[in-house]
Design an enzyme around this catalytic site. Structure first.
Site, PDB file in Angstrom:
ATOM      1  CE  LYS A  96      -5.070  -0.425   4.270  1.00 29.35           C
ATOM      2  NZ  LYS A  96      -4.374  -1.268   3.284  1.00 29.35           N
ATOM      3  CB  THR A 115      -0.968  -0.025   1.204  1.00 29.21           C
ATOM      4  OG1 THR A 115      -1.901  -1.075   0.962  1.00 29.21           O
ATOM      5  CG2 THR A 115      -1.726   1.276   1.358  1.00 29.21           C
TER       6      THR A 115
HETATM    7 ZN    ZN Z   1      -3.040  -5.267   1.851  1.00 29.49          ZN
END
Ligand code: ZN
Length: 555
Positions: A171, A89
């Site tokens: 996130k 990510t």
């Molecule tokens: Zn992931």
């Protein structure tokens, strides 16, 4: 008479000249239009862990206003890939927005071992800043480990900071990195017992009123409801059985089946963090993005603004239930509805045809290996711990100590250079000896050395992908590649991170102002996105750009 004649002549001349003057102005405006397309707003959408085939597999369930709107009325790059590993990510979001890879931007993982300070670091963490909007430490973030500018930075520079950048994600890293160094704000979700959108003092000292209102509105709490399928579960024929052995189990459940009673499961499963592992996490982000459009007046003036939105629940659900689950199917069908809601608001607030969208993912994901194995497909699990005794014996025998390995992270070994120095051996020889040993271990398919990454210019295949992910100042000494189909992960759920094709192939859709309708099967790479947007806007490329604009997408 004469006078009248000359007056007449002047009038005739003026009349004749006027069209020339206005034509001239028109021409220069046209030239400016040729130089750049200026949408009022660019919306960058990252869907965390979205495989390309989620577009095709669930196509029949999608409505006309979400994914289908982008595909049918926009441009579809069908063969778009991450061109580096690790595919995770932090590096994913950074590469999309910087137009380059970890070799250049320096975000070599979500977490990595920092050779200089001898400590593990997190890609977005920054203790120099404090949390805003939470009593936790979850706001202590900044993009300081990213070595280059983003497309969002370049737009801010180009507009003398008049164009706004707002970045939003579940996130922290999904918001902080896309926002770049100059974002007006990056917001992310803090779960636990709070359930609020938060930020860092890197951006501001206090949340703006619209964010405070959002947090106080009880909006997040309304998703604390049972997770049922949006459509009849019997129509979900594109995924496996609801009850199977390949999925994680919420604490308090006896089978991984619908409906998931979130109110009942709430306390035992991390309270508001539980919402992340459901499609409701994406709905919260869509709600918040819509509030941001209004609260920040995005796309309202002549200076192009940038809204960076990252949907993370797709990743949490994929990790927990796997890519073949009913849960992932429902998550994408619901995300499609959330996208439609977002696009409708953009039509209303910014205007149809006045904004440009791109949608991509930060990495793909593997089918659950235990499921593949049951289908007789070669797959499996690699447990590094099980090799430790044999590898330890080898290190002791060859180098006198196991301490020569300082760290193992992101499938890379970091050597202790002080120990290597005392051995009276060349670093390259130590790397080679260890690489050769590791290649003999079950599950390890290929091994490369840092020396190889330094000495060669790879142009294709796995070594090319590894080299694009290899940062000379930050990466390790020995690089492992597992066999296709093999992961280092629990036996339930899917993961990613490898240079294999299931982790690299992701959607790339462009839509809106300046974008042609069409599709291509020509390979595009993730670092092409930022220069494509830069070329569209007629602004400077991010300063580490290695990709190229995708010529076919332009109107
Ligand atoms: Zn992931």
């Amino acid at each position: 008479m004469k006078k009248t004649n000359s007056q007449f002549l002047i009038i005739v001349l003026l009349l004749a000249l006027c069209p020339i003057v206005s034509l001239g102005q028109k021409k220069s405006n046209e030239q400016a239009d040729n130089l750049r397309t200026s949408p009022k707003l660019v919306v960058g959408i990252v869907v965390d862990q979205m495989r390309y085939d989620y577009l095709t597999r669930f196509w029949n369930h999608y409505g006309d206003g979400g994914f289908k709107r982008l595909v049918n009325d926009g441009f579809n790059c069908k063969n778009n890939h991450f061109n580096y590993a690790p595919t995770s990510t932090g590096p994913g979001h950074t590469s999309i927005y910087t137009g380059t890879t970890p070799a250049t931007h320096g975000i070599i993982g979500n977490d990595w071992y920092d050779k200089e300070i001898g400590e593990d670091v997190y890609c977005a963490a920054d203790d120099n800043y404090a949390s805003v909007g939470t009593t936790s430490d979850a706001g202590k973030m900044s993009p300081h480990r990213m070595n280059v500018t983003t497309i969002t930075d370049e737009l801010r520079l180009h507009t003398q900071m008049r164009g706004k950048t707002i970045a939003i994600s579940m996130k922290d890293r999904g918001a902080v990195l896309p926002g770049g160094h100059t974002a007006n704000a990056a917001y992310w979700f803090y779960g636990a017992d709070e359930g609020n959108m938060i930020t860092s003092t890197f951006y501001m000292q206090n949340l703006p009123k619209w964010v405070k209102n959002f947090n106080a509105s009880g909006n997040v709490g309304k998703y604390k409801k049972p997770w049922t399928t949006l459509k009849d579960i019997n129509s979900y024929i594109e995924s496996g059985l609801d009850n199977n052995n390949y999925e994680g189990l919420f604490s308090g459940e006896t089978a991984p089946t619908f409906p998931h009673d979130l109110p009942k499961l709430f306390k035992e499963n991390g309270e508001y963090d539980l919402l992340k592992i459901t499609p409701y996490g994406n709905s919260i982000i869509a709600d918040f993005a819509i509030e941001a459009l209004k609260g920040e007046n995005l796309g309202a003036d002549a200076f192009t603004d940038f809204l960076a939105v990252s949907f993370s629940s797709t990743d949490y659900v994929g990790h927990f239930f796997g890519v073949n689950s009913k849960e992932i199917e429902d998550t994408y069908i619901r995300l499609d509805a959330d996208l439609e809601r977002l696009f409708k608001t953009l039509d209303k607030k910014v205007g149809k045809g006045e904004y440009t969208v791109f949608l991509t993912a930060d990495h793909g994901a593997i089918d659950v290996p235990s499921y593949l194995k049951d289908q007789k497909i070669p797959a499996g699990y690699f447990e590094f711990d099980s090799l430790k005794p044999k590898f330890g014996e080898f290190l002791k025998y060859k180098f006198g100590t196991i301490d020569i390995i300082k760290n193992f992270s992101n499938y890379q070994f970091f050597l202790d250079y002080d120990i290597v120095k005392n051995l009276d051996m060349q670093l390259v020889d130590v790397q080679n000896i260890i690489a050769k040993e590791l290649l003999g271990y079950e599950g390890i398919d290929r091994v490369y050395t840092g020396h190889q990454m330094w000495q060669n210019e790879y142009t294709e295949g796995i070594p090319y992908i590894l080299q694009n992910g290899y940062n000379q100042k930050r990466s390790g000494d020995i690089l492992l590649v597992l066999k296709p189909g093999v992961i280092s992960y629990p036996k339930t759920g899917s993961t990613h991170g490898s240079p294999q094709i299931y982790d690299t192939h992701v959607p790339l859709l462009f839509y809106g102002k300046g974008i042609k309708k069409g599709k291509t099967i020509v390979r595009t790479e993730i670092d092409d996105i930022a220069p494509t947007i830069a070329a569209l806007l007629g602004i400077a490329y991010p300063n580490g750009t290695t990709g190229s604009p995708i010529a076919e997408v332009f109107d």
